[in-house]
Design a protein around this motif. Structure first.
Motif: not given
Length: 868
Positions: A261-276
């Motif tokens: 579907g045009g994606r270079a990555h299987r999963e992109t991570e644009p936002v850093p995971p929050p510290v819970e």
């Protein structure tokens, strides 16, 4: 119209990275040098040299390692895009055909980061990844791309025969072409056309589509036999799989992108995971006051533990191994003395070493001992002593958690030994504490969420495994911060926050910090395109770790602020104890230094905790008498420092031991015993237990022994007597423990990770020098004949040089010169000559922005600047 402008007046697109850097302002150049300090060592002569250095493999690898995950994914997407690529093409690779809104919102920031670090240059319509980065990140059979994509159709068919390519074109339903290049272009056009490609794949057998689904996310290579199955033959005939070697096929990049579907990555991570927060929501969010109190208690325990370690090594500590460090046996003994586990004992030993409180004495029989700095440290207020320890821990590169592990040569890593330095340790410690500081006050983090955040910020720093170095450092940081009292109940304390230099959290932005957003609003007036504006100068890029204060005064100020916040939370030292009838004394809190020192000699510590219990024994009282105290001194001391009356049993114990103390005298003959009461000597001779001492009477009041004085003292004490040692003059020898000190030692210097981050003064000077050197190297000039190549010095004869300089003095014009200094370093300069005399030219140097004098024989040549 300038050559740097388009016909419509807009700036022309840069043709190289050097031109792109030349278009930056000083703040942007300073931000580049701050983000990549290796570029400033040494300072480049001009922007062309800076661009060349920024494209070297070592520098690019270092820059890529410091990118966050999304910025790195953006660079990986550019490596598989066209060269150059448009912003829209990059957006399609990152957001896919569906157009992920979160990715689209975060992409400008990622491209701005790559641009600021000189990994990407060019306008929105011509984005270029620097060549070295493209080579590192592009797909190849030897180095697969992190995207899982393979080569393009053009690359995969480069060695294929023209006839075979025409067969692929015909099988795909395309008209034949005149050459292999146009045939590959026709296939590429087909594979990138969504509608035509969907129609082609709709005709594929189910088994063929299954094969493609296994290759689509990588690795894109597969194996086939000499006689492939029908469904594989169908794919091979249409170029959906292309051969790369005998028995090996690859999925072309264009086909994979269509299936993705045009994606270079299987999963992109644009936002850093929050510290819970740790545990269920709210279960670990407590009162900041409780956190500070708990951390202060841990800080007091830390001080007590380090003091106990230093007291244990006060008369000389363990021997130094031949290879350096503590032996396993000595570490175990220290752990028993401190009543902690061996890993924790290694932490306290390394902490005291990092703070400069212990070191090796450098003698032939080398041992560890306290340093002279330890005596000064003991006299300081408790909060200041804690700040010294915490500051040393925060900056240390030595890592106690590695003790007991193995090095690259399979040798055991010993405490205080070599091989424990990890340059990344201070950065990880500060980053972990910074993440804790971003949580609401009183909240402890979930350790796994902290590790996930660190992996997002530095994805290339190690394998994504549970035991990679950064993850282990982060876990050790959380444990050590709790031991040291930087945190309490897992949450960052107020004095820990001050030590880090972090601002106090505000309720209004606690939630925003918890989400971990790192978007930076566009800054008006930036020269970069609207999609790629960088952060303001001095602001950290996305995913970067806020560095600690580089200025020693700033570090000292942070420690002082932490000490001020901690001081009210620590218990005040007491000047009294509570004496009890069972021959014990209870210290309900920390004791003042003189009182604690005397009690350590007069009594034995029986238990520790919130209150310390001391026990008086005949041996401990005799120890105080041996140290020169009299019975009256001890009575007066206890009466002055006890809130309760001195119990009779304790008074009787002191008087009884004092009455017998020194009644017997032991000196060196080999050894002798003398006593005014001959009945006591008769009693000793009659005691069968004294046979080992081999005593004989020399006189009614003197016995001789064949044992040395020390053994005779111990033997008589074992029989229940209280003898005193005697000097050659007949005086009682006062037995005080001699404190052993090393020569003055400096604490171990942290091992930096690469060049240090330059300060503002150095950055300003470097930018100024680079600009001046670039002006000298790029200034248009009137050069007769063939002008010198870029970077080469002008060449003129001495007569021509002198005539040109003298003419410039009369006309006031500036000249471009080549100059070689006394060290042989060549440079280009723009000068305005003022006078020429005695073989020297005095001129205003535009490069250095000052008046200088140059020997004419060191000027290689001159050229007049062009009129424009």
């Amino acid at each position: 119209m300038s050559s740097d402008e388009k016909p419509d007046g807009r700036p022309a697109a840069p043709r190289s990275l050097a031109e792109a850097l030349r278009a930056r302002d000083d703040a942007s150049l300073a931000a580049l040098l701050r983000a990549r300090p290796d570029l400033i060592t040494p300072v480049p002569t001009d922007l062309t040299q800076l661009a060349t250095r920024a494209g070297t493999r070592a520098s690019v690898v270092r820059a890529l390692e410091r990118l966050d995950r999304f910025a790195l994914q953006t660079a990986e997407a550019l490596a598989v895009a066209g060269d150059p690529a448009s912003y829209d093409e990059l957006l399609g690779l990152m957001a896919g055909d569906d157009g992920d809104a979160t990715v689209a919102a975060a992409l400008p920031r990622a491209v701005a980061t790559l641009r600021e670090q000189a990994l990407v240059w060019g306008g929105d319509d011509r984005l270029r990844l620097v060549r070295t980065a493209r080579e590192l990140l592009s797909p190849s059979p030897q180095h697969p791309s992190p995207t899982g994509l393979g080569p393009t159709v053009q690359e995969a068919t480069a060695g294929m025969s023209p006839g075979r390519i025409q067969e692929l074109v015909a099988a795909a339903g395309l008209p034949s072409t005149h050459d292999a290049v146009s045939a590959a272009a026709a296939l590429t056009e087909l594979f990138t056309d969504r509608e035509r490609m969907a129609k082609l794949l709709g005709q594929a057998p189910a088994e063929a589509r299954e094969v493609l689904s296994r290759l689509v996310w990588g690795p894109p290579y597969g194996q086939v036999t000499a006689d492939p199955a029908a469904h594989l033959r169908w794919l091979l005939d249409r170029g959906l799989l292309l051969p790369t070697a005998p028995g090996t096929v690859v999925l072309p990049r264009e086909v994979a992108l269509h299936l993705r579907g045009g994606r270079a990555h299987r999963e992109t991570e644009p936002v850093p995971p929050p510290v819970e927060p740790a545990g269920p929501t709210g279960t670990r969010q407590g009162s900041p006051q409780v956190v500070d109190a708990t951390a202060a208690g841990q800080a007091y325990t830390a001080l007590a533990t380090v003091e106990e370690l230093l007291k244990d090594w006060d008369e000389g500590g363990p021997a130094v191994l031949r290879a350096g460090g503590l032996s396993v046996r000595d570490l175990k003994r220290t752990a028993v003395a401190l009543d902690v586990s061996e890993p924790v004992a290694a932490f306290w030993v390394e902490l005291a070493y990092a703070a400069g409180l212990i070191a090796s004495d450098g003698e032939a029989d080398e041992r560890y001992a306290a340093t002279p700095a330890h005596d000064e440290w003991r006299e300081r207020p408790a909060a200041d002593r804690w700040a010294d320890l915490a500051g040393a821990w925060l900056a240390a590169t030595r890592t106690a958690g590695l003790v007991g592990g193995r090095d690259a040569k399979d040798r055991t890593l010993a405490a205080l030994g070599p091989g424990l330095d990890r340059s990344v340790a201070p950065e990880v410690r500060r980053r972990v504490l910074a993440l804790l500081a971003a949580l609401p006050a009183g909240t402890s983090p979930d350790p796994e969420s902290v590790l996930a955040r660190l992996r997002w910020e530095r994805p290339l720093r190690g394998p994504q495994q549970e035991d990679d170095l950064r993850s282990r450092l982060a876990r050790w940081t959380l444990q050590e911060a709790e031991l040291l009292g930087v945190t309490g109940r897992g949450a960052l304390s107020s004095h820990g926050r001050a030590l880090l230099g972090a601002p106090e959290p505000h309720a209004a932005d606690d939630a925003a910090r918890t989400q971990g957003s790192q978007d930076v609003p566009d800054t008006p007036g930036d020269k970069l395109p609207v999609h790629h504006r960088a952060a303001p100068a001095g602001a950290p890029a996305a995913g970067t770790v806020p560095p600690g204060p580089a200025d020693p005064q700033a570090r000292a100020a942070a420690r002082a602020a932490a000490a001020r916040l901690l001081a009210p939370l620590l218990p005040e030292p007491l000047d009294h104890v509570l004496l009890q009838a069972d021959l014990t004394a209870v210290a309900p809190g920390p004791l003042q230094r003189p009182l604690a020192d005397v009690l350590d000699v007069l009594a034995d510590v029986e238990s520790k905790g919130g209150a310390t219990v001391y026990r008086f024994t005949p041996a401990s009282v005799r120890r105080a008498l041996d140290a020169g105290r009299s019975a009256s001194d001890l009575h007066a001391f206890l009466a002055a420092h006890s809130r309760t009356p001195v119990p009779q049993p304790l008074a009787y114990l002191i008087d009884d031991v004092a009455r017998r103390h020194g009644h017997l005298r032991v000196g060196a003959a080999s050894a002798y015993v003398r006593c005014d009461d001959d009945a006591v000597l008769n009693e000793i001779l009659a005691d069968k237990r004294s046979a080992a001492l081999r005593l004989r009477r020399l006189a009614p009041t003197v016995l001789a022994a064949q044992a040395d004085p020390a053994a005779l003292l111990e033997g008589l004490r074992a029989l229940g007597y209280a003898p005193a040692a005697e000097s050659a003059e007949g005086d009682v020898v006062i037995a005080r423990a001699d404190a052993r000190r090393t020569p003055p030692r400096t604490p171990p210097e942290p091992v930096p990770e690469g060049p240090p981050v330059p300060d503002a003064t150095l950055l300003a000077a470097a930018v100024r020098a680079i600009r001046a050197g670039d002006l000298a190297s790029t200034a248009p000039r009137k050069t007769p004949g063939t002008p010198p190549a870029p970077g080469e010095l002008p060449r003129t004869s001495p007569a021509e040089t002198l005539a040109t300089v003298q003419a410039a003095v009369l006309t006031g014009e500036a000249l471009w010169i080549g100059y070689v200094n006394a060290d042989g370093a060549a440079s280009q300069r723009v000068i305005a000559p003022v006078r020429v005399e005695g073989g020297f030219v005095t001129a205003y140097d535009h490069t250095a922005d000052e008046v200088r004098t140059y020997p004419l024989h060191r000027i290689t040549g001159v050229a007049e600047l062009a009129d424009d």
